[in-house]
Each structure stands twice: as C-alpha cells, then as structure tokens.
Scaffold this motif. Structure first.
Motif, PDB file in Angstrom:
ATOM      1  N   PHE A   1       9.187 -16.645  22.300  1.00 53.09           N
ATOM      2  CA  PHE A   1      10.259 -17.402  21.649  1.00 53.09           C
ATOM      3  C   PHE A   1       9.979 -17.545  20.156  1.00 53.09           C
ATOM      4  O   PHE A   1       8.860 -17.843  19.737  1.00 53.09           O
ATOM      5  N   GLN A   2      11.015 -17.336  19.356  1.00 49.45           N
ATOM      6  CA  GLN A   2      10.929 -17.513  17.908  1.00 49.45           C
ATOM      7  C   GLN A   2      12.057 -18.433  17.458  1.00 49.45           C
ATOM      8  O   GLN A   2      13.203 -18.276  17.894  1.00 49.45           O
ATOM      9  N   SER A   3      11.733 -19.368  16.593  1.00 55.54           N
ATOM     10  CA  SER A   3      12.774 -20.264  16.082  1.00 55.54           C
ATOM     11  C   SER A   3      13.691 -19.546  15.095  1.00 55.54           C
ATOM     12  O   SER A   3      14.876 -19.853  14.985  1.00 55.54           O
ATOM     13  N   SER A   4      13.156 -18.559  14.372  1.00 50.29           N
ATOM     14  CA  SER A   4      13.980 -17.748  13.469  1.00 50.29           C
ATOM     15  C   SER A   4      14.636 -16.631  14.274  1.00 50.29           C
ATOM     16  O   SER A   4      14.015 -16.050  15.168  1.00 50.29           O
ATOM     17  N   LYS A   5      15.901 -16.326  13.959  1.00 49.00           N
ATOM     18  CA  LYS A   5      16.635 -15.313  14.699  1.00 49.00           C
ATOM     19  C   LYS A   5      17.463 -14.450  13.749  1.00 49.00           C
ATOM     20  O   LYS A   5      17.828 -14.873  12.655  1.00 49.00           O
ATOM     21  N   PHE A   6      17.765 -13.245  14.208  1.00 46.88           N
ATOM     22  CA  PHE A   6      18.750 -12.405  13.516  1.00 46.88           C
ATOM     23  C   PHE A   6      20.129 -12.920  13.920  1.00 46.88           C
ATOM     24  O   PHE A   6      20.686 -12.515  14.938  1.00 46.88           O
ATOM     25  N   ASN A   7      20.647 -13.834  13.131  1.00 46.03           N
ATOM     26  CA  ASN A   7      21.850 -14.566  13.524  1.00 46.03           C
ATOM     27  C   ASN A   7      23.127 -13.887  13.036  1.00 46.03           C
ATOM     28  O   ASN A   7      23.896 -14.436  12.261  1.00 46.03           O
ATOM     29  N   GLY A   8      23.341 -12.682  13.500  1.00 42.58           N
ATOM     30  CA  GLY A   8      24.531 -11.946  13.113  1.00 42.58           C
ATOM     31  C   GLY A   8      24.452 -10.540  13.666  1.00 42.58           C
ATOM     32  O   GLY A   8      23.532 -10.193  14.421  1.00 42.58           O
ATOM     33  N   LEU A   9      25.431  -9.717  13.312  1.00 43.33           N
ATOM     34  CA  LEU A   9      25.427  -8.328  13.740  1.00 43.33           C
ATOM     35  C   LEU A   9      24.106  -7.676  13.334  1.00 43.33           C
ATOM     36  O   LEU A   9      23.698  -7.749  12.178  1.00 43.33           O
TER      37      LEU A   9
ATOM     38  N   GLY B   1      24.240   5.161   7.303  1.00 44.49           N
ATOM     39  CA  GLY B   1      25.245   4.997   8.340  1.00 44.49           C
ATOM     40  C   GLY B   1      25.341   3.574   8.851  1.00 44.49           C
ATOM     41  O   GLY B   1      26.442   3.041   9.067  1.00 44.49           O
ATOM     42  N   SER B   2      24.195   2.935   9.033  1.00 47.46           N
ATOM     43  CA  SER B   2      24.183   1.552   9.501  1.00 47.46           C
ATOM     44  C   SER B   2      24.813   0.619   8.472  1.00 47.46           C
ATOM     45  O   SER B   2      25.642  -0.241   8.811  1.00 47.46           O
ATOM     46  N   HIS B   3      24.414   0.772   7.212  1.00 47.13           N
ATOM     47  CA  HIS B   3      24.936  -0.088   6.151  1.00 47.13           C
ATOM     48  C   HIS B   3      26.453   0.078   6.028  1.00 47.13           C
ATOM     49  O   HIS B   3      27.198  -0.908   5.893  1.00 47.13           O
ATOM     50  N   ARG B   4      26.930   1.318   6.088  1.00 47.79           N
ATOM     51  CA  ARG B   4      28.370   1.577   6.005  1.00 47.79           C
ATOM     52  C   ARG B   4      29.118   0.836   7.112  1.00 47.79           C
ATOM     53  O   ARG B   4      30.123   0.162   6.859  1.00 47.79           O
ATOM     54  N   ASP B   5      28.622   0.966   8.343  1.00 42.69           N
ATOM     55  CA  ASP B   5      29.319   0.329   9.462  1.00 42.69           C
ATOM     56  C   ASP B   5      29.280  -1.197   9.366  1.00 42.69           C
ATOM     57  O   ASP B   5      30.243  -1.877   9.742  1.00 42.69           O
TER      58      ASP B   5
ATOM     59  N   LYS C   1      32.947  -6.012   7.894  1.00 43.10           N
ATOM     60  CA  LYS C   1      33.344  -7.132   7.042  1.00 43.10           C
ATOM     61  C   LYS C   1      34.703  -6.905   6.381  1.00 43.10           C
ATOM     62  O   LYS C   1      35.315  -7.854   5.895  1.00 43.10           O
ATOM     63  N   LEU C   2      35.145  -5.657   6.348  1.00 41.16           N
ATOM     64  CA  LEU C   2      36.380  -5.323   5.635  1.00 41.16           C
ATOM     65  C   LEU C   2      37.566  -5.118   6.575  1.00 41.16           C
ATOM     66  O   LEU C   2      38.555  -4.489   6.208  1.00 41.16           O
TER      67      LEU C   2
END
Length: 461
Positions: free
Chosen positions: A259-267, A352-356, A361-362
């Motif tokens: 368990f980690q209190s910090s998370k990747f809180n999004g896509l 490719g990842s950054h583009r998607d 967002k757009l």
C-alpha cells in the motif's frame, strides 16, 4: 551436509528469498552448490549434470540467469541494480553473439566514443565474451576509475569488427527521473528497481501532484529487487496483488502489492519495450491485468523468473533461478513477455503516449487538418471567421507542445482583427511532432467567447 540459512530480502529478479550463508573450507563450494540446486532450482536437474567437476560446468547446464559469480562479479551486479558504476556508460544485455549494447548513457565515455545501441561487444581487452554471462562482461568492462579498456565491437551494416579504447569513469545514474511535460502531463522514468526506488518514486509523485495524466517509463529497465516491484505496484490505484509465484514442488502463491499513500491519480500509461525485463514485466503485467494503466510500446523481454542469491565464505555468490512468476491471474511472462495495449514504433513510445494523453484533454475541440513536413522556422497563422477582441491576450490561450517534451515558448503577434501569428521563440526540432492548441479563451468584438477550442497536429521535416 549442514547448510545454515539466513533470511535476506534480496531479489535479483523478484521476491523475498532465503539466502543461505554456506561454510566451506574448499576452494570451491561444489558440494554445497549441488545440494542447493537439488533443493531449490526451479526445474529438476539430472545427476549427470550435478556430477560435473566444477560449479561453472554445472551452471552452464542451467538457465542463462543462473550463474556463479566471484566476489568482484557480484559487487558489479549489485552496483548495476543500484545504478552505481565505474565504467564506460552503457546498458548491456546478453546475446548469443556477444554482449549487446541496448542503450548508451549520455555524455559518458561510450557516448563520446560513438558507441551505439545495437552494437555487439565480442571481446574485452582481447578476451572473448561470446557466450559469457552479463555478470562476467560487466566485471571485465568495469574497473578502476581512470583506467583503460579496449572493446571489440560488431555493428550491423559493417562487415568488419572494430575496436574502441575508452577510459573508465564513475557514471552517475539517477534511478528515478521526472518532469512535467507539456499539457500538464507528468512523466516519471524508473531505471531500476533498487533499494531506494520506492522513496524516490513517492517523491516524484508528490512533486508532480496536480498533473492531469501520468506516464511511467519502464523502457530498458532490466529489473531489480522484488520488494521494490511490490512497492511500485502499490502506486497504481486498484492494484491489490503484485504477482503470482510458482516455486519448485509448491503450489502457486499470489503476493500482494504494498500500500502507498501516494497514487497516480489520473489517466496512467506505462511505457515498455523489448528490454523491459523481470521486475518491469511484473509491474507491467499486473497493472495491465488489473486495468490500472495502459501499456504503450513493444512486447517486453520475457524474463519471468526469480533468482535467489547464495553467498559463500570466499565472497562468491551463486545466483540461481528458484521460481517463475506470473501475473496475479496466472498469465505467463517467461519466454513470452508482456504485450502492450498500444503497439508503437520503436523509439516512439513516449511520443505516442503523450499525444494520446493530450487528445484526451482536447475532447470537444475542433481538429484542423494536420500540417506535415513544416520547416523548423515555421510560423503559424490562425485566422478566425469573425472579428476578435485581441486586447489583453491570455498567453495561456495558446499552447505549442512538442510531443514527449515540454511546452515550446511562442510569441503571439496580432496581424489584424481576425488574424494572429504564433511565432516559436526557438526553431522547432527537426523530425519531431507537435500539437498546437488554441483554447476557447478569446472573445469576439461582441464580447462573446469562442464556441470551441481548436488544435492541429504538426510534423517537422
């Protein structure tokens, strides 16, 4: 024979393992090694192999990741996991025809000597390393700082091998690198699953809090400690289990993530390639299976085995495969690798990842026809279909984002009441791709805002 077991939380490919400390007065712990193989090696080994006259002869019949290391070789192995090296600045992988260079550390001795990814090192100081383990190669290539090493190299497209003479240096390799990419997308690269990886990953996530999306880069990451892999899996929301382990004569056992209190809180996207191995594959397989992230890149290396370390009084160490790991749901990794959700060209994973991420967002923005092969001096002209109030122009209304990089600074120049020109402050990067975004922040002369934003994708020749 009596073997005293001592518990270590050390992994070389993954997991908590028991590391026996063996007492032996012999020059080589041959009998001890034989018994360890009988008891713990992942597969049955014929007695005809175990009867060989030396440890090196026996381990040649085991899998490629089971090797007997001298104290010096072992230290080089650990330093590699912890990103501490004195050497020439290359990341290496075993190959049937030698030792392959899979990446070159920028500004290091190898980089300055123009050694390239894909080069095969066949000899070190005239000594062949074809068929040798990665640990043996590292011990020969590494050495004291400011000493010389001569490499014989084969390169695709060149008929004859060539030599390079390099001076060894201390190479400072950051284990976790991070930055905010254009469009408020967080990027974190993990180079190894080392002892401090969890702490450094937590710091990176906290430093990038508020990001709209996350990209976790595991390309060229060859693995590390299993505890670190369990910890890293815990940063992904909803990931309760880290992997399944299958040891010799034991039922499969599933191990939880930490368990980690910090998370990747999004896509969240995870980048992998053919050199993502071991612990990298463990994390990739579990986040894919539990739909905690989308994988971009190419199928990973396929090293789904765990090695335990057995140390002897003379400092030598037997690194031996004791288990195979699978995804928590039982999907195999060994020999098959982890397939990405989104297959990309080699070297285009981040782009490719950054583009998607940006296009997500757009949503609702109008897409204009792509601009192809524009010059590096390109200026962008935007013409509206109605008269605009360009006063008090909000700089945030216009973004020029290089894919895989940060936002590119640009100046907005008013041409007339319908037209503006966007002028990059510096030349565009040749061969790169960009997205130009006009957010709906502007108002027309009747003080009515734009109905929708617009964007255009740009490729530079």
């Amino acid at each position: 024979m009596r073997i005293n077991l001592k518990l270590y939380m050390f992994l070389v490919a993954m997991l908590f393992v028991f590391l026996p400390q063996v007492t032996s007065a012999s020059a080589e712990p041959l009998d001890e090694v034989r018994q360890l193989i009988r008891d713990y090696y992942v597969d049955e080994v014929p007695e005809s192999v175990l009867s060989k006259g030396s440890v090196k002869e026996i381990t040649q019949y085991l899998d490629p990741h089971s090797v007997y290391m001298s104290a010096k070789e072992y230290q080089g192995f650990v330093d590699g996991i912890e990103q501490r090296i004195v050497g020439i600045g290359v990341v290496l992988e075993e190959d049937l025809k030698g030792i392959k260079v899979i990446s070159v550390i920028p500004s290091g001795p190898a980089d300055r000597a123009e050694i390239q990814s894909g080069d095969l090192i066949t000899h070190v100081n005239g000594k062949s390393i074809v068929g040798k383990s990665i640990q043996t190669a590292i011990s020969l290539i590494s050495g004291e700082e400011k000493t010389m090493v001569t490499l014989t190299i084969k390169r695709i497209g060149q008929a004859a091998p060539f030599t390079k003479k390099l001076t060894r240096e201390e190479i400072m390799l950051p284990n976790v690198e991070y930055e905010m990419l254009g469009g408020n997308i967080a990027y974190i690269r993990l180079n190894s699953f080392a002892l401090e990886s969890t702490k450094e990953m937590d710091k990176a996530i906290r430093s990038l809090s508020g990001a709209d999306g996350w990209i976790v880069d595991l390309r060229d990451n060859g693995g590390g400690y299993i505890t670190a892999a369990q910890d890293i899996a815990g940063f992904f929301p909803g990931v309760g289990n880290a992997f399944q382990l299958r040891e010799k004569n034991s039922k499969p056992k599933t191990y939880p993530s930490t368990f980690q209190s910090s998370k990747f809180n999004g896509l969240t996207h995870v980048l992998i390639n053919e050199y993502s191995a071991s612990a990298s594959e463990m994390v990739s397989a579990t986040v894919k299976e539990q739909k905690a992230a989308t994988l971009y890149g190419q199928t990973s290396y396929g090293k789904g085995t765990m090695q335990a370390m057995y140390g002897f009084d003379d400092g030598s160490v037997l690194k031996m495969t004791t288990a195979r790991f699978y995804s928590p749901g039982g999907e195999p990794v060994d020999q098959v690798g982890v397939k990405p959700n989104v297959l990309t060209k080699v070297g285009k994973e981040l782009e490719g990842s950054h583009r998607d991420q940006l296009l997500m967002k757009l949503k609702g923005y109008k897409k204009l026809p792509e601009l192809v092969n524009v010059p590096i001096t390109k200026k962008f002209t935007v013409e509206m279909n109605t008269k605009m109030n360009w006063k008090n122009i909000d700089k945030a209304a216009v973004q020029l984002i290089q894919l895989g990089e940060q936002e590119t600074e640009a100046v907005i120049e008013v041409v007339n009441d319908k037209t503006i020109t966007i002028v990059p402050k510096n030349p565009l990067m040749a061969g790169s791709r960009y997205i130009l975004v006009i957010h709906p922040y502007y108002k027309n002369v009747q003080n009515k805002p734009m109905k929708q934003g617009i964007y255009v994708e740009v490729s530079v020749k």
